[in-house]
Design an enzyme around this catalytic site. Sequence first.
Site, PDB file in Angstrom:
ATOM      1  N   ARG A  79       2.958  -1.031  10.863  1.00 44.08           N
ATOM      2  CA  ARG A  79       3.986  -0.880  11.775  1.00 44.08           C
ATOM      3  C   ARG A  79       4.302  -2.280  12.208  1.00 44.08           C
ATOM      4  NH1 ARG A  79       0.987   3.855  14.951  1.00 44.08           N
ATOM      5  NH2 ARG A  79      -0.485   2.744  13.676  1.00 44.08           N
ATOM      6  N   ASP A 102      -3.459   4.090  -2.303  1.00 46.98           N
ATOM      7  CA  ASP A 102      -4.314   4.787  -1.350  1.00 46.98           C
ATOM      8  C   ASP A 102      -4.407   6.139  -1.320  1.00 46.98           C
ATOM      9  OD1 ASP A 102      -6.290   4.780   0.654  1.00 46.98           O
ATOM     10  OD2 ASP A 102      -4.918   4.333   2.181  1.00 46.98           O
ATOM     11  N   ASP A 159     -13.735  14.319  -5.646  1.00 50.08           N
ATOM     12  CA  ASP A 159     -13.656  15.374  -6.208  1.00 50.08           C
ATOM     13  C   ASP A 159     -14.982  15.264  -7.210  1.00 50.08           C
ATOM     14  OD1 ASP A 159     -12.993  17.626  -7.849  1.00 50.08           O
ATOM     15  OD2 ASP A 159     -11.077  17.729  -6.986  1.00 50.08           O
ATOM     16  N   LYS A 200       0.833  -1.245   0.007  1.00 49.24           N
ATOM     17  CA  LYS A 200       0.089   0.015  -0.078  1.00 49.24           C
ATOM     18  C   LYS A 200       0.928   0.968   0.066  1.00 49.24           C
ATOM     19  CE  LYS A 200      -2.616   1.610   3.666  1.00 49.24           C
ATOM     20  NZ  LYS A 200      -2.406   3.114   3.608  1.00 49.24           N
ATOM     21  N   THR A 260     -12.010   6.049  10.456  1.00 48.42           N
ATOM     22  CA  THR A 260     -12.406   5.777  11.751  1.00 48.42           C
ATOM     23  C   THR A 260     -11.781   6.858  12.558  1.00 48.42           C
ATOM     24  OG1 THR A 260     -10.075   4.724  11.494  1.00 48.42           O
ATOM     25  CG2 THR A 260     -12.068   2.929  11.494  1.00 48.42           C
ATOM     26  N   LYS A 263      -7.298   8.074  -1.739  1.00 49.73           N
ATOM     27  CA  LYS A 263      -8.692   8.440  -1.380  1.00 49.73           C
ATOM     28  C   LYS A 263      -9.162   9.580  -2.030  1.00 49.73           C
ATOM     29  CE  LYS A 263      -8.311   6.401   3.232  1.00 49.73           C
ATOM     30  NZ  LYS A 263      -6.582   6.501   3.470  1.00 49.73           N
TER      31      LYS A 263
HETATM   32  O1  C5P Z   1       0.724   0.749  11.229  1.00 48.16           O
HETATM   33  P1  C5P Z   1      -0.677   0.192  11.164  1.00 48.16           P
HETATM   34  O2  C5P Z   1      -0.779  -1.425  10.739  1.00 48.16           O
HETATM   35  O3  C5P Z   1      -1.295   0.716  12.144  1.00 48.16           O
HETATM   36  O4  C5P Z   1      -1.105   0.835   9.710  1.00 48.16           O
HETATM   37  C1  C5P Z   1      -2.461   0.713   9.280  1.00 48.16           C
HETATM   38  C2  C5P Z   1      -2.418   1.431   8.059  1.00 48.16           C
HETATM   39  O5  C5P Z   1      -3.675   1.462   7.361  1.00 48.16           O
HETATM   40  C3  C5P Z   1      -1.882   2.937   7.644  1.00 48.16           C
HETATM   41  O6  C5P Z   1      -1.505   3.182   6.307  1.00 48.16           O
HETATM   42  C4  C5P Z   1      -3.109   3.698   8.156  1.00 48.16           C
HETATM   43  O7  C5P Z   1      -3.201   4.727   7.562  1.00 48.16           O
HETATM   44  C5  C5P Z   1      -4.076   2.694   7.393  1.00 48.16           C
HETATM   45  N1  C5P Z   1      -5.831   3.018   7.847  1.00 48.16           N
HETATM   46  C6  C5P Z   1      -6.012   2.723   9.330  1.00 48.16           C
HETATM   47  N2  C5P Z   1      -7.146   2.912   9.625  1.00 48.16           N
HETATM   48  C7  C5P Z   1      -8.018   3.338   8.730  1.00 48.16           C
HETATM   49  C8  C5P Z   1      -7.644   3.723   7.629  1.00 48.16           C
HETATM   50  C9  C5P Z   1      -6.483   3.414   7.017  1.00 48.16           C
HETATM   51  O8  C5P Z   1      -5.270   2.419  10.084  1.00 48.16           O
HETATM   52  N3  C5P Z   1      -9.437   3.602   9.320  1.00 48.16           N
END
Ligand code: C5P
Length: 234
Positions: A214, A59, A64, A32, A123, A61
């Site tokens: 992460r 990603d 427009d 991603k 979220t 998003k």
């Molecule tokens: O590091 P982690 O596993 O928390 O990363 C989750 C990924 O998913 C990040 O790129 C974050 O921006 C994305 N994301 C999220 N929650 C959302 C939408 C996207 O954690 N509701």
Amino acid sequence: MRNPIIAALDVPTAERALQLAQQVAPAVGAFKIGMELFTAAGPDMVRQIRGTGVNVFLDLKFHDIPNTVAKAVAAAVRLDVQMLTVHASGGLEMLQAAEKAAEETAYEIGKSPPMVLGVTVLTSLDSNALSGIGLDPNVGRQVRRLANMANTAGLRGLVCSPLEVAELRQTLPRSMQLVTPGIRLSSSPADDQKRTLDPREALAAGANWLVIGRPIYGADNPRAAAEAIFESLQ
Ligand code: C5P
């Protein structure tokens, strides 16, 4: 089984992203690329990441007017991405334009169309934030409304929180692909994610793809971390 792990390349530079992608490629199903990395490193970096042979999820998003979103989607298809996101709150016409552009551009260049994924309610937005922008303050109802709109527009996938997966699964067609972030092994820290599911739970609840950041890029050995997550699914 198909590898459902989408490794989020949430790193600030093209060099770091490419190094991480080359290291992790054999252990994941997609990468991603989000707005930070894309804004810093641009389309060339997308081509290089795609050059690892792994699917790319762009990603950005898009939200427009339909004509502008259609052109942005067409440009993403020409970059050879396999998934991309649009805000479902852009409305039915915008979603239809995005899907049409994905299908027509892919046909023109002889590729399969990418999955256009609808983002329902971020979220980070709670009931108060939704009423602040004049939307239905009932988060679940707003998510269902936008998910149904995305389905009506012909989108084949949605991004949703792990806690929404099970409920959306009951109302949407089985073919709708659900992509879920907020994934943590019980042994890894939650970081700033408030509501998480472990990878097996998320798939059991009906997710098709797991976005994991992460726990992979922050690990001492990202390749081994991705392999361990995949093995936990077997
Ligand atoms: O590091 P982690 O596993 O928390 O990363 C989750 C990924 O998913 C990040 O790129 C974050 O921006 C994305 N994301 C999220 N929650 C959302 C939408 C996207 O954690 N509701």
